[in-house]
Design an enzyme around this catalytic site. Structure first.
Site, PDB file in Angstrom:
ATOM      1  N   ALA A 200       4.622   4.738  -4.280  1.00 44.89           N
ATOM      2  CA  ALA A 200       4.415   4.044  -5.548  1.00 44.89           C
ATOM      3  C   ALA A 200       3.248   4.667  -6.300  1.00 44.89           C
ATOM      4  O   ALA A 200       3.323   4.911  -7.515  1.00 44.89           O
ATOM      5  CB  ALA A 200       4.172   2.560  -5.301  1.00 44.89           C
TER       6      ALA A 200
ATOM      7  N   GLN B  32       0.826  -1.205   0.000  1.00 47.27           N
ATOM      8  CA  GLN B  32       0.000   0.000   0.000  1.00 47.27           C
ATOM      9  C   GLN B  32       0.866   1.263   0.000  1.00 47.27           C
ATOM     10  O   GLN B  32       0.570   2.254   0.676  1.00 47.27           O
ATOM     11  CB  GLN B  32      -0.943  -0.006   1.213  1.00 47.27           C
ATOM     12  N   SER B  33       1.900   1.256  -0.811  1.00 45.74           N
ATOM     13  CA  SER B  33       2.843   2.376  -0.844  1.00 45.74           C
ATOM     14  C   SER B  33       2.223   3.639  -1.429  1.00 45.74           C
ATOM     15  O   SER B  33       1.790   3.667  -2.577  1.00 45.74           O
ATOM     16  CB  SER B  33       4.068   1.978  -1.676  1.00 45.74           C
ATOM     17  N   ASN B  34       2.209   4.712  -0.635  1.00 46.27           N
ATOM     18  CA  ASN B  34       1.801   6.021  -1.145  1.00 46.27           C
ATOM     19  C   ASN B  34       2.791   6.526  -2.192  1.00 46.27           C
ATOM     20  O   ASN B  34       2.414   7.174  -3.167  1.00 46.27           O
ATOM     21  CB  ASN B  34       1.718   7.031  -0.002  1.00 46.27           C
TER      22      ASN B  34
END
Length: 338
Positions: free
Chosen positions: A79, A75-77
Protein backbone atom coordinates in the site's frame (compact mmCIF):
# COMPACT_ATOMS: atom_id res chain seq x y z
CA UNK A 1 12.07 -13.26 -23.24
CA UNK A 2 11.28 -9.71 -24.33
CA UNK A 3 9.83 -7.78 -21.37
CA UNK A 4 10.05 -4.52 -23.34
CA UNK A 5 6.84 -5.61 -25.07
CA UNK A 6 4.95 -4.63 -21.90
CA UNK A 7 4.32 -1.04 -20.70
CA UNK A 8 6.63 -0.07 -17.85
CA UNK A 9 7.61 2.95 -15.76
CA UNK A 10 11.32 2.86 -14.92
CA UNK A 11 11.29 4.33 -11.41
CA UNK A 12 13.04 1.64 -9.36
CA UNK A 13 16.74 1.95 -8.57
CA UNK A 14 17.96 -1.07 -10.48
CA UNK A 15 19.92 -3.25 -10.40
CA UNK A 16 19.69 -3.57 -6.63
CA UNK A 17 22.93 -4.49 -4.82
CA UNK A 18 24.09 -8.06 -4.32
CA UNK A 19 26.21 -8.27 -1.18
CA UNK A 20 28.04 -11.02 0.73
CA UNK A 21 27.13 -11.23 4.42
CA UNK A 22 30.46 -12.21 5.93
CA UNK A 23 29.63 -11.66 9.61
CA UNK A 24 26.28 -13.47 9.46
CA UNK A 25 27.87 -16.34 7.55
CA UNK A 26 30.60 -16.66 10.19
CA UNK A 27 28.09 -16.46 13.04
CA UNK A 28 25.99 -19.31 11.65
CA UNK A 29 28.94 -21.44 10.51
CA UNK A 30 27.10 -22.84 7.50
CA UNK A 31 26.87 -21.76 3.88
CA UNK A 32 28.19 -18.54 2.37
CA UNK A 33 25.25 -16.13 2.61
CA UNK A 34 24.60 -13.37 0.10
CA UNK A 35 21.75 -10.87 0.06
CA UNK A 36 19.88 -9.36 -2.88
CA UNK A 37 18.93 -5.88 -1.64
CA UNK A 38 15.42 -5.30 -2.93
CA UNK A 39 14.96 -3.08 0.11
CA UNK A 40 16.99 -0.62 -2.00
CA UNK A 41 14.57 -0.15 -4.92
CA UNK A 42 14.39 3.51 -3.96
CA UNK A 43 10.72 4.45 -3.88
CA UNK A 44 9.59 5.60 -0.40
CA UNK A 45 12.18 3.46 1.45
CA UNK A 46 12.04 0.76 -1.24
CA UNK A 47 10.82 -2.82 -1.25
CA UNK A 48 9.84 -5.60 -3.61
CA UNK A 49 6.49 -4.11 -4.65
CA UNK A 50 8.20 -1.31 -6.59
CA UNK A 51 9.32 -3.81 -9.24
CA UNK A 52 5.74 -4.99 -9.67
CA UNK A 53 4.36 -1.46 -9.72
CA UNK A 54 6.62 -0.48 -12.61
CA UNK A 55 4.45 -2.71 -14.80
CA UNK A 56 1.14 -2.27 -12.96
CA UNK A 57 1.16 1.53 -12.94
CA UNK A 58 2.19 1.69 -16.59
CA UNK A 59 -0.75 -0.57 -17.41
CA UNK A 60 -3.01 1.70 -15.35
CA UNK A 61 -1.91 4.74 -17.36
CA UNK A 62 -2.28 2.84 -20.64
CA UNK A 63 -5.90 2.15 -19.67
CA UNK A 64 -6.53 5.84 -18.95
CA UNK A 65 -6.76 5.62 -15.16
CA UNK A 66 -6.59 8.77 -13.04
CA UNK A 67 -6.80 6.85 -9.74
CA UNK A 68 -5.43 3.56 -8.44
CA UNK A 69 -6.78 1.46 -5.61
CA UNK A 70 -5.29 -1.45 -3.74
CA UNK A 71 -5.74 -3.32 -0.49
CA UNK A 72 -3.57 -4.86 2.19
CA UNK A 73 -2.98 -5.19 5.92
CA UNK A 74 -2.71 -2.11 8.13
CA UNK A 75 1.09 -2.00 7.84
CA UNK A 76 1.10 -2.97 4.16
CA UNK A 77 4.39 -2.29 2.37
CA UNK A 78 2.53 -2.69 -0.92
CA UNK A 79 0.00 0.00 0.00
CA UNK A 80 2.81 2.42 0.91
CA UNK A 81 4.69 1.82 -2.35
CA UNK A 82 1.47 2.14 -4.38
CA UNK A 83 0.75 5.48 -2.71
CA UNK A 84 4.29 6.65 -3.46
CA UNK A 85 4.16 5.54 -7.09
CA UNK A 86 0.79 7.28 -7.55
CA UNK A 87 2.22 10.48 -6.04
CA UNK A 88 5.16 10.33 -8.45
CA UNK A 89 2.80 10.01 -11.42
CA UNK A 90 0.27 12.55 -10.17
CA UNK A 91 -2.51 9.98 -9.85
CA UNK A 92 -5.08 9.64 -7.07
CA UNK A 93 -4.67 6.72 -4.67
CA UNK A 94 -7.17 5.13 -2.30
CA UNK A 95 -6.23 2.26 0.03
CA UNK A 96 -8.31 -0.33 1.89
CA UNK A 97 -6.44 -1.45 4.99
CA UNK A 98 -7.48 -4.73 6.61
CA UNK A 99 -7.10 -5.27 10.36
CA UNK A 100 -5.50 -8.71 10.30
CA UNK A 101 -3.94 -8.57 13.77
CA UNK A 102 -6.59 -6.97 16.01
CA UNK A 103 -3.93 -4.68 17.47
CA UNK A 104 -5.07 -1.51 19.22
CA UNK A 105 -1.50 -0.21 19.51
CA UNK A 106 -1.38 3.42 18.39
CA UNK A 107 1.99 3.05 16.63
CA UNK A 108 0.75 0.05 14.66
CA UNK A 109 -2.37 1.86 13.50
CA UNK A 110 -0.93 5.30 12.73
CA UNK A 111 2.87 5.08 12.39
CA UNK A 112 5.20 3.24 10.01
CA UNK A 113 3.67 2.51 6.62
CA UNK A 114 0.36 4.14 7.59
CA UNK A 115 2.11 7.45 8.23
CA UNK A 116 3.84 7.21 4.85
CA UNK A 117 0.57 6.32 3.06
CA UNK A 118 -0.87 9.63 4.22
CA UNK A 119 2.31 11.61 3.58
CA UNK A 120 2.13 10.48 -0.05
CA UNK A 121 -1.42 11.85 -0.27
CA UNK A 122 -3.34 8.59 -0.28
CA UNK A 123 -6.77 8.32 1.31
CA UNK A 124 -7.54 5.22 3.39
CA UNK A 125 -10.42 3.17 4.70
CA UNK A 126 -10.23 0.38 7.27
CA UNK A 127 -11.89 -3.01 7.15
CA UNK A 128 -12.11 -5.79 9.76
CA UNK A 129 -10.04 -8.90 9.14
CA UNK A 130 -11.27 -11.97 7.33
CA UNK A 131 -13.41 -10.42 4.61
CA UNK A 132 -13.12 -10.66 0.83
CA UNK A 133 -10.87 -7.66 0.39
CA UNK A 134 -10.74 -7.78 -3.40
CA UNK A 135 -14.56 -7.74 -3.52
CA UNK A 136 -14.61 -4.88 -1.01
CA UNK A 137 -12.11 -3.00 -3.14
CA UNK A 138 -14.15 -3.40 -6.33
CA UNK A 139 -17.26 -2.14 -4.54
CA UNK A 140 -15.44 0.98 -3.37
CA UNK A 141 -13.91 1.43 -6.83
CA UNK A 142 -17.41 1.39 -8.32
CA UNK A 143 -18.36 4.17 -5.92
CA UNK A 144 -15.53 6.31 -7.24
CA UNK A 145 -16.39 5.38 -10.83
CA UNK A 146 -19.94 6.60 -10.23
CA UNK A 147 -18.38 9.94 -9.31
CA UNK A 148 -16.53 10.05 -12.63
CA UNK A 149 -13.11 8.69 -11.58
CA UNK A 150 -11.26 6.26 -13.84
CA UNK A 151 -10.10 3.68 -11.31
CA UNK A 152 -7.54 0.93 -11.87
CA UNK A 153 -7.59 -1.71 -9.11
CA UNK A 154 -4.49 -3.62 -8.05
CA UNK A 155 -4.82 -6.91 -6.12
CA UNK A 156 -3.16 -7.26 -2.74
CA UNK A 157 0.61 -7.39 -3.04
CA UNK A 158 0.40 -6.43 -6.72
CA UNK A 159 0.23 -10.16 -7.34
CA UNK A 160 -1.22 -10.82 -10.77
CA UNK A 161 0.54 -11.73 -14.04
CA UNK A 162 1.31 -8.08 -14.81
CA UNK A 163 2.86 -7.47 -11.38
CA UNK A 164 4.77 -10.76 -11.48
CA UNK A 165 6.66 -9.48 -14.55
CA UNK A 166 8.68 -7.38 -12.10
CA UNK A 167 10.10 -10.53 -10.57
CA UNK A 168 10.65 -12.27 -13.88
CA UNK A 169 12.88 -9.28 -14.56
CA UNK A 170 14.51 -9.67 -11.12
CA UNK A 171 15.38 -13.28 -11.94
CA UNK A 172 17.13 -12.09 -15.11
CA UNK A 173 18.90 -9.37 -13.13
CA UNK A 174 20.17 -11.76 -10.47
CA UNK A 175 21.42 -14.28 -13.01
CA UNK A 176 23.33 -11.51 -14.75
CA UNK A 177 24.93 -10.51 -11.44
CA UNK A 178 25.80 -14.11 -10.62
CA UNK A 179 27.34 -14.63 -14.05
CA UNK A 180 29.26 -11.33 -14.04
CA UNK A 181 30.84 -12.21 -10.67
CA UNK A 182 31.40 -15.87 -11.41
CA UNK A 183 29.13 -16.89 -8.52
CA UNK A 184 27.75 -20.39 -8.56
CA UNK A 185 24.58 -20.09 -6.45
CA UNK A 186 23.07 -23.19 -4.86
CA UNK A 187 19.83 -21.76 -3.41
CA UNK A 188 17.68 -18.62 -3.42
CA UNK A 189 15.47 -17.97 -0.36
CA UNK A 190 12.86 -15.27 0.22
CA UNK A 191 9.64 -14.50 2.12
CA UNK A 192 6.47 -15.41 0.22
CA UNK A 193 2.98 -14.06 0.90
CA UNK A 194 0.65 -12.86 -1.86
CA UNK A 195 2.56 -15.10 -4.33
CA UNK A 196 3.67 -12.57 -6.97
CA UNK A 197 7.33 -12.41 -6.01
CA UNK A 198 7.80 -16.17 -5.93
CA UNK A 199 5.70 -16.72 -9.06
CA UNK A 200 7.70 -14.17 -11.04
CA UNK A 201 11.04 -15.48 -9.81
CA UNK A 202 10.33 -19.13 -10.56
CA UNK A 203 8.98 -18.27 -14.00
CA UNK A 204 12.10 -16.26 -14.84
CA UNK A 205 14.50 -18.82 -13.38
CA UNK A 206 12.88 -21.70 -15.25
CA UNK A 207 12.63 -19.76 -18.51
CA UNK A 208 16.38 -19.07 -18.27
CA UNK A 209 17.14 -22.69 -17.30
CA UNK A 210 19.02 -21.37 -14.26
CA UNK A 211 19.06 -24.64 -12.33
CA UNK A 212 18.83 -22.83 -8.97
CA UNK A 213 16.22 -24.08 -6.47
CA UNK A 214 13.94 -21.37 -5.10
CA UNK A 215 12.49 -21.61 -1.59
CA UNK A 216 9.71 -19.34 -0.37
CA UNK A 217 9.36 -18.97 3.40
CA UNK A 218 5.63 -18.47 3.97
CA UNK A 219 4.27 -15.64 6.11
CA UNK A 220 0.55 -16.39 6.03
CA UNK A 221 -1.10 -19.36 4.27
CA UNK A 222 -0.64 -23.10 4.95
CA UNK A 223 1.90 -24.81 2.69
CA UNK A 224 -0.51 -26.52 0.27
CA UNK A 225 -2.49 -23.34 -0.35
CA UNK A 226 0.63 -21.17 -0.62
CA UNK A 227 2.26 -23.45 -3.16
CA UNK A 228 -0.95 -23.74 -5.18
CA UNK A 229 -1.38 -19.96 -5.22
CA UNK A 230 2.19 -19.50 -6.44
CA UNK A 231 1.92 -22.24 -9.07
CA UNK A 232 -1.37 -20.91 -10.45
CA UNK A 233 0.08 -17.41 -10.78
CA UNK A 234 3.35 -18.69 -12.24
CA UNK A 235 1.41 -20.57 -14.93
CA UNK A 236 -0.58 -17.43 -15.77
CA UNK A 237 2.62 -15.37 -15.87
CA UNK A 238 4.33 -17.86 -18.18
CA UNK A 239 1.25 -17.77 -20.42
CA UNK A 240 1.44 -13.97 -20.55
CA UNK A 241 5.12 -14.19 -21.53
CA UNK A 242 4.48 -16.75 -24.26
CA UNK A 243 6.22 -19.70 -22.59
CA UNK A 244 3.35 -21.81 -21.20
CA UNK A 245 4.35 -24.93 -19.31
CA UNK A 246 7.82 -23.68 -18.37
CA UNK A 247 7.04 -24.07 -14.64
CA UNK A 248 6.23 -27.51 -13.23
CA UNK A 249 4.32 -28.01 -9.99
CA UNK A 250 7.44 -29.51 -8.39
CA UNK A 251 9.36 -26.27 -9.02
CA UNK A 252 7.19 -24.39 -6.53
CA UNK A 253 8.35 -25.00 -2.95
CA UNK A 254 7.24 -23.15 0.18
CA UNK A 255 8.06 -23.77 3.83
CA UNK A 256 5.38 -22.39 6.13
CA UNK A 257 6.85 -23.48 9.47
CA UNK A 258 7.77 -19.91 10.43
CA UNK A 259 4.39 -18.14 10.24
CA UNK A 260 3.90 -18.28 14.00
CA UNK A 261 0.52 -17.19 15.38
CA UNK A 262 -0.51 -15.59 12.11
CA UNK A 263 0.10 -12.93 9.49
CA UNK A 264 1.58 -9.71 10.85
CA UNK A 265 2.18 -11.14 14.34
CA UNK A 266 5.90 -11.11 15.23
CA UNK A 267 7.65 -14.35 16.15
CA UNK A 268 10.64 -14.93 18.42
CA UNK A 269 12.58 -16.30 15.47
CA UNK A 270 11.72 -13.23 13.44
CA UNK A 271 12.79 -10.87 16.22
CA UNK A 272 16.06 -12.78 16.56
CA UNK A 273 16.59 -12.45 12.80
CA UNK A 274 15.96 -8.69 12.97
CA UNK A 275 18.55 -8.36 15.74
CA UNK A 276 21.13 -10.53 13.95
CA UNK A 277 20.86 -8.71 10.62
CA UNK A 278 20.90 -5.31 12.32
CA UNK A 279 23.80 -6.00 14.69
CA UNK A 280 25.96 -8.10 12.37
CA UNK A 281 25.29 -6.54 8.96
CA UNK A 282 23.58 -3.15 9.57
CA UNK A 283 20.58 -4.35 7.54
CA UNK A 284 17.00 -3.73 8.70
CA UNK A 285 14.29 -6.38 8.29
CA UNK A 286 10.56 -6.02 8.92
CA UNK A 287 8.59 -8.22 11.35
CA UNK A 288 5.92 -9.25 8.82
CA UNK A 289 7.81 -10.54 5.77
CA UNK A 290 11.58 -10.30 5.60
CA UNK A 291 12.19 -11.22 9.26
CA UNK A 292 10.13 -14.41 8.98
CA UNK A 293 11.92 -15.27 5.74
CA UNK A 294 15.26 -14.70 7.44
CA UNK A 295 14.15 -16.69 10.50
CA UNK A 296 13.47 -19.62 8.21
CA UNK A 297 16.87 -19.23 6.55
CA UNK A 298 18.67 -19.08 9.92
CA UNK A 299 16.82 -22.08 11.37
CA UNK A 300 17.34 -24.19 8.25
CA UNK A 301 21.07 -23.42 8.35
CA UNK A 302 21.21 -24.46 12.00
CA UNK A 303 19.41 -27.71 11.10
CA UNK A 304 21.87 -28.47 8.30
CA UNK A 305 19.42 -28.00 5.42
CA UNK A 306 21.84 -25.49 3.88
CA UNK A 307 25.40 -26.70 4.37
CA UNK A 308 28.93 -25.39 4.59
CA UNK A 309 30.41 -25.08 1.11
CA UNK A 310 27.10 -23.99 -0.42
CA UNK A 311 26.20 -20.45 -1.48
CA UNK A 312 22.74 -19.14 -0.56
CA UNK A 313 21.21 -15.85 -1.71
CA UNK A 314 18.54 -14.28 0.51
CA UNK A 315 16.24 -11.91 -1.36
CA UNK A 316 15.42 -9.00 0.97
CA UNK A 317 11.88 -7.86 0.12
CA UNK A 318 12.14 -4.64 2.16
CA UNK A 319 9.59 -3.25 4.60
CA UNK A 320 11.76 -1.63 7.29
CA UNK A 321 9.26 1.24 7.58
CA UNK A 322 6.93 -1.22 9.35
CA UNK A 323 9.40 -1.43 12.26
CA UNK A 324 8.06 1.89 13.52
CA UNK A 325 4.60 0.34 13.78
CA UNK A 326 5.95 -2.58 15.81
CA UNK A 327 8.07 -0.76 18.41
CA UNK A 328 6.20 -2.52 21.23
CA UNK A 329 7.56 -5.89 20.05
CA UNK A 330 11.10 -4.92 21.03
CA UNK A 331 12.44 -4.86 24.57
CA UNK A 332 15.62 -2.85 24.98
CA UNK A 333 15.24 -2.39 28.75
CA UNK A 334 18.21 -4.65 29.40
CA UNK A 335 20.56 -2.70 27.15
CA UNK A 336 23.28 -0.69 28.89
CA UNK A 337 23.13 3.05 28.50
CA UNK A 338 25.89 5.58 29.13
Amino acid sequence: MHLARFPRHFLAHLPTPLERLDRLSAELGGPEIWIKRDDCTGLSTGGNKTRKLEFLMAEAEAQGADMVMTQGATQSNHARQTAAFAAKLGMGCHLLLEDRTGSDNASYNTNGNVLLDHLHGATTEKRPGGGDMNAEMEAVADRFRAEGRRVYTIPGGGSNPTGALGYVNCAFEMLGQFNDRGLRVDHIVHATGSAGTQAGLITGLKAMNAGIPLLGIGVRAPRARQEENVYTLACATAEKLGCPGVVARADVVANTDYVGEGYGIPTQGGLEAIAMFAELEAILLDPVYSAKGAAGLIDLIRKGHFRKGERVVFLHTGGAAALFGYDSAFDFAGRRTR
